[in-house]
Scaffold this active site. Sequence first.
Site, mmCIF file in Angstrom:
data_model
loop_
_atom_site.group_PDB
_atom_site.id
_atom_site.type_symbol
_atom_site.label_atom_id
_atom_site.label_comp_id
_atom_site.label_asym_id
_atom_site.label_seq_id
_atom_site.Cartn_x
_atom_site.Cartn_y
_atom_site.Cartn_z
ATOM 1 N N ALA A 241 -102.664 55.685 -66.622
ATOM 2 C CA ALA A 241 -102.147 56.654 -65.656
ATOM 3 C C ALA A 241 -101.955 57.961 -66.426
ATOM 4 O O ALA A 241 -100.868 58.248 -66.944
ATOM 5 C CB ALA A 241 -100.836 56.156 -65.063
ATOM 6 N N SER B 200 -93.980 62.614 -67.443
ATOM 7 C CA SER B 200 -94.706 61.341 -67.543
ATOM 8 C C SER B 200 -94.704 60.659 -66.187
ATOM 9 O O SER B 200 -94.466 61.304 -65.160
ATOM 10 C CB SER B 200 -94.057 60.468 -68.622
ATOM 11 O OG SER B 200 -94.870 59.360 -68.928
ATOM 12 N N ASN B 201 -94.967 59.377 -66.142
ATOM 13 C CA ASN B 201 -94.948 58.604 -64.891
ATOM 14 C C ASN B 201 -94.530 57.176 -65.222
ATOM 15 O O ASN B 201 -94.340 56.833 -66.390
ATOM 16 C CB ASN B 201 -96.320 58.664 -64.206
ATOM 17 C CG ASN B 201 -97.409 58.079 -65.069
ATOM 18 O OD1 ASN B 201 -97.431 56.882 -65.330
ATOM 19 N ND2 ASN B 201 -98.308 58.929 -65.559
ATOM 20 N N GLY B 202 -94.409 56.356 -64.181
ATOM 21 C CA GLY B 202 -93.816 55.019 -64.349
ATOM 22 C C GLY B 202 -94.776 53.907 -64.701
ATOM 23 O O GLY B 202 -94.429 52.727 -64.562
#
Length: 217
Positions: free
Chosen positions: A89, A22-24
């Site tokens: 995102a 995943s990402n932030g």
Amino acid sequence: MVSILITAGPTREHLDDVRFLSNGSSGRMGFALATAAVAAGHRATLVLGPVELAPPIGVTVLPVVSALEMQAAAAAAFDGCDVLIAAAAVSDWRPRTRAVGKPPRQPGSLSLELVPNPDIVAGLAQRKGRRVVIGFALESVAAGMPAAIARGRAKLQKKQLDAVVVNLHDTIGSDAAEFVLCHGDGRDEVLPKVDKMVAAAHVVAAAVQLWRTRAAS
Ligand code: C5P
């Protein structure tokens, strides 16, 4: 009342039932867009990846986990919307396979095979008709704003967007940043170091104006 569909937050691409890529992304930009849309008297629908924060009230939320789920939910909601603003995102790749349960740790290194995820906003923009489609381009800080704008404009063309909101990647998780709204007609509007709420209200107003111009023609 304009119907505004917003994708927001990260996606999670599961390796197994426990682990994921995943990402932030915090979802804050999408929440600011939805809040601005409702405050201006419009209908807002959020296709929302997994985030910590509670979504704003007065907004229809369609929760999703993976990019493929986000694509399906956004495609289903797209038919009934006038404006799409893609602020999610989306993970660029997902593991080719997903294991069941939690396979135990093995000694040594592990190679993952990743396959590309679909570009959600580009796919929808291909069949947009009179709808307004706006994307975000979050670019590397090291590249600097002029290069970021050039990259954003390339995405605008490639993905057939009506406008793209360019910002630098230090925006992630923060409340204020410099935004440049690059319009399809060549205009660049610079919003210097503004709160995400201010930027969001500006983006929503620009999208609604474009929609009204198109709907009246
Ligand atoms: O990742 P990229 O810089 O190409 O993202 C630009 C825009 O495209 C953003 O609006 C993002 O939400 C959207 N996007 C998408 N699906 C992807 C990748 C990006 O909708 N798989």
